[in-house]
Design a protein around this motif. Structure first.
Motif, PDB file in Angstrom:
ATOM      1  N   HIS A 137       0.826  -1.203   0.000  1.00  0.00           N
ATOM      2  CA  HIS A 137       0.000   0.000   0.000  1.00  0.00           C
ATOM      3  C   HIS A 137       0.863   1.256   0.000  1.00  0.00           C
ATOM      4  O   HIS A 137       1.911   1.309   0.660  1.00  0.00           O
ATOM      5  CB  HIS A 137      -0.925   0.033   1.216  1.00  0.00           C
ATOM      6  CG  HIS A 137      -1.889  -1.098   1.249  1.00  0.00           C
ATOM      7  ND1 HIS A 137      -2.853  -1.304   0.285  1.00  0.00           N
ATOM      8  CD2 HIS A 137      -2.044  -2.108   2.130  1.00  0.00           C
ATOM      9  CE1 HIS A 137      -3.549  -2.375   0.569  1.00  0.00           C
ATOM     10  NE2 HIS A 137      -3.078  -2.897   1.683  1.00  0.00           N
ATOM     11  N   THR A 138       0.377   2.257  -0.734  1.00  0.00           N
ATOM     12  CA  THR A 138       1.069   3.541  -0.776  1.00  0.00           C
ATOM     13  C   THR A 138       0.085   4.671  -0.515  1.00  0.00           C
ATOM     14  O   THR A 138      -1.114   4.538  -0.750  1.00  0.00           O
ATOM     15  CB  THR A 138       1.728   3.787  -2.154  1.00  0.00           C
ATOM     16  OG1 THR A 138       0.707   3.839  -3.156  1.00  0.00           O
ATOM     17  CG2 THR A 138       2.750   2.731  -2.487  1.00  0.00           C
ATOM     18  N   ILE A 139       0.626   5.762  -0.016  1.00  0.00           N
ATOM     19  CA  ILE A 139      -0.111   7.021   0.105  1.00  0.00           C
ATOM     20  C   ILE A 139       0.706   8.048  -0.663  1.00  0.00           C
ATOM     21  O   ILE A 139       1.857   8.315  -0.306  1.00  0.00           O
ATOM     22  CB  ILE A 139      -0.286   7.446   1.580  1.00  0.00           C
ATOM     23  CG1 ILE A 139      -1.094   6.403   2.350  1.00  0.00           C
ATOM     24  CG2 ILE A 139      -0.956   8.813   1.652  1.00  0.00           C
ATOM     25  CD1 ILE A 139      -1.189   6.654   3.840  1.00  0.00           C
ATOM     26  N   TYR A 140       0.119   8.567  -1.737  1.00  0.00           N
ATOM     27  CA  TYR A 140       0.807   9.520  -2.611  1.00  0.00           C
ATOM     28  C   TYR A 140       2.185   9.012  -3.055  1.00  0.00           C
ATOM     29  O   TYR A 140       3.159   9.744  -3.061  1.00  0.00           O
ATOM     30  CB  TYR A 140       0.922  10.890  -1.947  1.00  0.00           C
ATOM     31  CG  TYR A 140      -0.411  11.557  -1.772  1.00  0.00           C
ATOM     32  CD1 TYR A 140      -1.271  11.754  -2.857  1.00  0.00           C
ATOM     33  CD2 TYR A 140      -0.836  11.983  -0.525  1.00  0.00           C
ATOM     34  CE1 TYR A 140      -2.504  12.348  -2.702  1.00  0.00           C
ATOM     35  CE2 TYR A 140      -2.083  12.585  -0.358  1.00  0.00           C
ATOM     36  CZ  TYR A 140      -2.903  12.762  -1.456  1.00  0.00           C
ATOM     37  OH  TYR A 140      -4.127  13.349  -1.305  1.00  0.00           O
ATOM     38  N   GLY A 141       2.237   7.730  -3.387  1.00  0.00           N
ATOM     39  CA  GLY A 141       3.467   7.151  -3.903  1.00  0.00           C
ATOM     40  C   GLY A 141       4.469   6.722  -2.847  1.00  0.00           C
ATOM     41  O   GLY A 141       5.516   6.172  -3.187  1.00  0.00           O
ATOM     42  N   TYR A 142       4.185   6.941  -1.590  1.00  0.00           N
ATOM     43  CA  TYR A 142       5.073   6.522  -0.510  1.00  0.00           C
ATOM     44  C   TYR A 142       4.528   5.241   0.118  1.00  0.00           C
ATOM     45  O   TYR A 142       3.373   5.197   0.554  1.00  0.00           O
ATOM     46  CB  TYR A 142       5.183   7.605   0.573  1.00  0.00           C
ATOM     47  CG  TYR A 142       5.835   8.859   0.082  1.00  0.00           C
ATOM     48  CD1 TYR A 142       7.229   8.959   0.029  1.00  0.00           C
ATOM     49  CD2 TYR A 142       5.075   9.947  -0.345  1.00  0.00           C
ATOM     50  CE1 TYR A 142       7.842  10.114  -0.432  1.00  0.00           C
ATOM     51  CE2 TYR A 142       5.680  11.103  -0.804  1.00  0.00           C
ATOM     52  CZ  TYR A 142       7.059  11.178  -0.855  1.00  0.00           C
ATOM     53  OH  TYR A 142       7.668  12.320  -1.305  1.00  0.00           O
TER      54      TYR A 142
END
Length: 189
Positions: free
Chosen positions: A36-41
């Protein structure tokens, strides 16, 4: 962000993935693979997905006899673009309420931003737990300020002594007792 783990000191007391009454029953999280990522992180694989692009959580504890749950969050709480409150309400809160949970402790130290919209789902949640409460602890000041600008504090208890609570030092039941006492004092005032 990949090294921010959900709080794990209560894991021997409760696991939502092993609780048949939990909406996350049977969830499998890798200890090795980041998915899982949040804004690519990438975020730590132990956070649970609620079908949001920007907000993930971990149900740290649920006690159906006392009727409370402790939920920790990570990411950006974005009601404006992703309708995170609807996803949280429908996928996590509604099933817990149906199981008798009426007190919610929301831990937000890893919520890095809030973008509000309508407060309908918060109002619905508040009405669902009419004899209970919703409390937000360890949220950042600017996140709480943004929540207040959208009237969320009408439904979720925030600020004051809740901000000063070092929640990690307590057992889940002791934390619930402390938060409940603080909220009862507010209601009595």
């Amino acid at each position: 962000m990949h090294d921010i783990e959900p709080f794990y000191n209560w894991l021997e007391l409760y696991s939502a993935a092993e609780d048949p009454r939990s909406p996350l029953y049977g969830a499998e999280n890798s200890l090795l693979q980041y998915t899982h990522t949040i804004y690519g992180y990438y975020i730590h694989p132990q956070w649970d997905d609620i079908d949001s692009e920007t907000l993930f959580l971990k149900i740290l504890y649920a006690d159906y006899d006392l009727g409370f749950a402790v939920i920790e969050f990570i990411g950006e709480w974005n009601d404006a673009l992703h309708n995170d409150i609807m996803k949280l309400k429908r996928n996590i809160i509604d099933p817990l309420v149906q199981e008798g949970i009426k007190h919610f402790i929301l831990i937000g130290e890893n919520v890095f931003n809030f973008h509000g919209s309508e407060d309908d789902y918060y109002e619905e949640w508040f009405e669902d737990v009419e004899e209970g409460w919703i409390a937000a602890i360890s949220f950042r000041d600017f996140v709480l300020s943004e929540m207040r600008s959208y009237n969320i504090d009408s439904y979720v208890n925030t600020g004051g002594t809740l901000d000063e609570l070092h929640w990690r030092t307590y057992t889940p039941k002791r934390l619930f007792a402390l938060v409940n006492s603080m909220i009862q004092k507010r209601l009595g005032a």
